[in-house]
Design a protein around this motif. Structure first.
Motif, PDB file in Angstrom:
ATOM      1  N   LEU A  67      16.346   9.321  -5.213  1.00  0.00           N
ATOM      2  CA  LEU A  67      15.810  10.662  -5.422  1.00  0.00           C
ATOM      3  C   LEU A  67      15.366  11.176  -4.062  1.00  0.00           C
ATOM      4  CD1 LEU A  67      13.591  10.208  -8.617  1.00  0.00           C
ATOM      5  CD2 LEU A  67      15.862  11.252  -8.461  1.00  0.00           C
ATOM      6  N   ALA A  68      16.036  12.216  -3.575  1.00  0.00           N
ATOM      7  CA  ALA A  68      15.749  12.726  -2.237  1.00  0.00           C
ATOM      8  C   ALA A  68      14.344  13.307  -2.139  1.00  0.00           C
ATOM      9  CB  ALA A  68      16.778  13.776  -1.851  1.00  0.00           C
ATOM     10  N   SER A  69      13.884  13.913  -3.209  1.00  0.00           N
ATOM     11  CA  SER A  69      12.570  14.548  -3.187  1.00  0.00           C
ATOM     12  C   SER A  69      11.930  14.417  -4.575  1.00  0.00           C
ATOM     13  CB  SER A  69      12.734  16.024  -2.805  1.00  0.00           C
ATOM     14  OG  SER A  69      11.485  16.656  -2.735  1.00  0.00           O
ATOM     15  N   PRO A  70      11.369  13.251  -4.883  1.00  0.00           N
ATOM     16  CA  PRO A  70      10.784  13.060  -6.211  1.00  0.00           C
ATOM     17  C   PRO A  70       9.542  13.940  -6.414  1.00  0.00           C
ATOM     18  CG  PRO A  70      10.310  11.173  -4.815  1.00  0.00           C
ATOM     19  CD  PRO A  70      11.227  12.071  -4.044  1.00  0.00           C
ATOM     20  N   ALA A  82      15.016  -6.815 -13.531  1.00  0.00           N
ATOM     21  CA  ALA A  82      14.090  -6.661 -12.413  1.00  0.00           C
ATOM     22  C   ALA A  82      14.431  -5.365 -11.691  1.00  0.00           C
ATOM     23  CB  ALA A  82      14.201  -7.853 -11.477  1.00  0.00           C
ATOM     24  N   VAL A  83      13.416  -4.786 -11.041  1.00  0.00           N
ATOM     25  CA  VAL A  83      13.577  -3.493 -10.384  1.00  0.00           C
ATOM     26  C   VAL A  83      12.927  -3.518  -9.012  1.00  0.00           C
ATOM     27  CG1 VAL A  83      13.043  -1.025 -10.520  1.00  0.00           C
ATOM     28  CG2 VAL A  83      13.601  -2.271 -12.595  1.00  0.00           C
ATOM     29  N   VAL A  84      13.656  -3.009  -8.028  1.00  0.00           N
ATOM     30  CA  VAL A  84      13.163  -2.851  -6.660  1.00  0.00           C
ATOM     31  C   VAL A  84      12.978  -1.364  -6.420  1.00  0.00           C
ATOM     32  CG1 VAL A  84      13.696  -3.164  -4.210  1.00  0.00           C
ATOM     33  CG2 VAL A  84      14.482  -4.853  -5.894  1.00  0.00           C
ATOM     34  N   THR A  85      11.806  -0.965  -5.898  1.00  0.00           N
ATOM     35  CA  THR A  85      11.598   0.421  -5.508  1.00  0.00           C
ATOM     36  C   THR A  85      11.214   0.454  -4.039  1.00  0.00           C
ATOM     37  OG1 THR A  85       9.323   0.316  -6.335  1.00  0.00           O
ATOM     38  CG2 THR A  85      10.965   1.309  -7.788  1.00  0.00           C
ATOM     39  N   LEU A  86      11.672   1.495  -3.360  1.00  0.00           N
ATOM     40  CA  LEU A  86      11.410   1.636  -1.931  1.00  0.00           C
ATOM     41  C   LEU A  86      11.368   3.102  -1.559  1.00  0.00           C
ATOM     42  CD1 LEU A  86      14.480   2.222  -0.499  1.00  0.00           C
ATOM     43  CD2 LEU A  86      14.731  -0.114  -1.291  1.00  0.00           C
ATOM     44  N   THR A  87      10.797   3.381  -0.392  1.00  0.00           N
ATOM     45  CA  THR A  87      10.694   4.760   0.068  1.00  0.00           C
ATOM     46  C   THR A  87      10.935   4.840   1.571  1.00  0.00           C
ATOM     47  OG1 THR A  87       9.352   6.781  -0.041  1.00  0.00           O
ATOM     48  CG2 THR A  87       8.185   4.733   0.465  1.00  0.00           C
ATOM     49  N   GLY A  88      11.194   6.048   2.021  1.00  0.00           N
ATOM     50  CA  GLY A  88      11.443   6.333   3.432  1.00  0.00           C
ATOM     51  C   GLY A  88      12.145   7.670   3.526  1.00  0.00           C
ATOM     52  N   ASP A  89      12.709   7.970   4.686  1.00  0.00           N
ATOM     53  CA  ASP A  89      13.462   9.224   4.745  1.00  0.00           C
ATOM     54  C   ASP A  89      14.763   9.030   3.963  1.00  0.00           C
ATOM     55  OD1 ASP A  89      15.837   8.711   6.513  1.00  0.00           O
ATOM     56  OD2 ASP A  89      14.308   8.338   8.034  1.00  0.00           O
ATOM     57  N   VAL A  90      15.334  10.122   3.520  1.00  0.00           N
ATOM     58  CA  VAL A  90      16.459  10.052   2.577  1.00  0.00           C
ATOM     59  C   VAL A  90      17.649   9.282   3.138  1.00  0.00           C
ATOM     60  CG1 VAL A  90      17.540  12.287   3.147  1.00  0.00           C
ATOM     61  CG2 VAL A  90      17.738  11.360   0.835  1.00  0.00           C
ATOM     62  N   GLU A 143       0.858  -1.185   0.000  1.00  0.00           N
ATOM     63  CA  GLU A 143       0.000   0.000   0.000  1.00  0.00           C
ATOM     64  C   GLU A 143       0.893   1.232   0.000  1.00  0.00           C
ATOM     65  OE1 GLU A 143      -3.332   2.050   2.809  1.00  0.00           O
ATOM     66  OE2 GLU A 143      -3.221  -0.134   2.751  1.00  0.00           O
ATOM     67  N   VAL A 144       0.889   1.945  -1.114  1.00  0.00           N
ATOM     68  CA  VAL A 144       1.738   3.112  -1.269  1.00  0.00           C
ATOM     69  C   VAL A 144       0.913   4.346  -0.956  1.00  0.00           C
ATOM     70  CG1 VAL A 144       3.216   4.404  -2.847  1.00  0.00           C
ATOM     71  CG2 VAL A 144       3.004   1.915  -3.082  1.00  0.00           C
ATOM     72  N   LYS A 145       1.165   4.936   0.205  1.00  0.00           N
ATOM     73  CA  LYS A 145       0.424   6.138   0.601  1.00  0.00           C
ATOM     74  C   LYS A 145       1.135   7.392   0.109  1.00  0.00           C
ATOM     75  CE  LYS A 145      -1.579   3.862   4.525  1.00  0.00           C
ATOM     76  NZ  LYS A 145      -1.324   3.418   5.858  1.00  0.00           N
ATOM     77  N   ALA A 146       2.420   7.410   0.249  1.00  0.00           N
ATOM     78  CA  ALA A 146       3.199   8.575  -0.173  1.00  0.00           C
ATOM     79  C   ALA A 146       4.640   8.146  -0.399  1.00  0.00           C
ATOM     80  CB  ALA A 146       3.144   9.668   0.884  1.00  0.00           C
ATOM     81  N   ILE A 147       5.257   8.793  -1.357  1.00  0.00           N
ATOM     82  CA  ILE A 147       6.679   8.555  -1.586  1.00  0.00           C
ATOM     83  C   ILE A 147       7.437   9.720  -0.968  1.00  0.00           C
ATOM     84  CG2 ILE A 147       8.498   8.381  -3.313  1.00  0.00           C
ATOM     85  CD1 ILE A 147       6.542   7.053  -5.180  1.00  0.00           C
ATOM     86  N   HIS A 148       8.353   9.383  -0.096  1.00  0.00           N
ATOM     87  CA  HIS A 148       9.218  10.401   0.492  1.00  0.00           C
ATOM     88  C   HIS A 148      10.457  10.416  -0.409  1.00  0.00           C
ATOM     89  CE1 HIS A 148       6.366  10.508   3.734  1.00  0.00           C
ATOM     90  NE2 HIS A 148       6.433   9.183   3.802  1.00  0.00           N
ATOM     91  N   ALA A 149      11.579   9.971   0.074  1.00  0.00           N
ATOM     92  CA  ALA A 149      12.711   9.744  -0.823  1.00  0.00           C
ATOM     93  C   ALA A 149      12.415   8.446  -1.575  1.00  0.00           C
ATOM     94  CB  ALA A 149      14.007   9.634  -0.041  1.00  0.00           C
ATOM     95  N   LEU A 150      12.873   8.349  -2.806  1.00  0.00           N
ATOM     96  CA  LEU A 150      12.625   7.157  -3.628  1.00  0.00           C
ATOM     97  C   LEU A 150      13.956   6.472  -3.919  1.00  0.00           C
ATOM     98  CD1 LEU A 150      10.678   5.424  -5.415  1.00  0.00           C
ATOM     99  CD2 LEU A 150      11.298   6.957  -7.293  1.00  0.00           C
ATOM    100  N   GLY A 151      14.016   5.173  -3.650  1.00  0.00           N
ATOM    101  CA  GLY A 151      15.192   4.384  -3.966  1.00  0.00           C
ATOM    102  C   GLY A 151      14.851   3.344  -5.017  1.00  0.00           C
ATOM    103  N   VAL A 152      15.790   3.104  -5.936  1.00  0.00           N
ATOM    104  CA  VAL A 152      15.591   2.136  -7.021  1.00  0.00           C
ATOM    105  C   VAL A 152      16.863   1.292  -7.153  1.00  0.00           C
ATOM    106  CG1 VAL A 152      15.042   1.811  -9.466  1.00  0.00           C
ATOM    107  CG2 VAL A 152      14.132   3.808  -8.249  1.00  0.00           C
TER     108      VAL A 152
END
Length: 183
Positions: free
Chosen positions: A171-174, A137-145, A91-100
């Motif tokens: 991306l620190a602030s997508p 394949a691609v992994v995406t994740l979020t959290g604080d930078v 469940e993606v509510k919001a993306i903070h920093a984005l990691g790939v």
């Protein structure tokens, strides 16, 4: 007893089906995934007790022959969030920093996701497995930078030595519209 996950990623579909059959016959495991992926690869994932999964993966590998194996793993204690990210149920509510983390194999992406989720306080968003991506394949994740940087670095380092890491990105602030474009 711990629950483990084991995976074989194969170069072709026929050997993948053969490996899946051998894996199920070898030990008391449950099949989590058994399907073709781009570009004509096949992936088999099983779950069960550690010893059973190890035996299952060994048997599948022997049946398929080493020259048909792209990648493999046995993870004795996979992070719970990896399952949701694999099935697209995060469940993606919001993306903070984005990691790939981008990889050349399905197995390496799952390993990178597991290591990243264990390394820092991040949310796994998605683990996309080779469909429509030429086998990548691609992994995406979020959290604080800071956490995203740590998680991406750890996940990338976990697979770098095997030669399966393509690239990483933080991306620190997508942009706010990127969220709907990705998910």
């Amino acid at each position: 007893m711990k629950r483990a996950i084991g995976l074989l990623e194969l170069k072709n579909i026929t050997r993948g089906i053969l490996a899946a059959d051998a894996m199920l016959k070898a030990a008391n495991v449950e099949i989590v995934m058994s399907q073709p992926l781009c570009p004509g690869k096949y992936v088999v994932m099983v779950a069960g007790d550690v010893g059973a999964v190890q035996s299952s993966v060994r048997s599948g590998k022997a049946a398929a022959k080493d020259e048909n194996i792209v990648d493999e793993f046995v993870l004795p204690n996979m992070h719970d969030s990896v399952f949701a990210a694999l099935s697209g149920c995060s469940e993606v509510k919001a993306i903070h920093a984005l990691g790939v983390i981008e990889t050349y194999s399905v197995a390496s992406a799952i390993i990178a996701a597991d290591v990243a989720a264990k390394a820092a306080a991040v949310e796994l968003l998605d683990v996309r497995l080779a469909r429509g991506m030429g086998g990548k394949a691609v992994v995406t994740l979020t959290g604080d930078v800071g956490a995203v940087n740590s998680a991406v670095r750890a996940g990338g380092q976990a697979i770098e030595a095997g030669g399966f890491l393509i690239d990483t990105l933080v991306l620190a602030s997508p942009h706010k519209d990127l969220h709907s474009a990705l998910f």
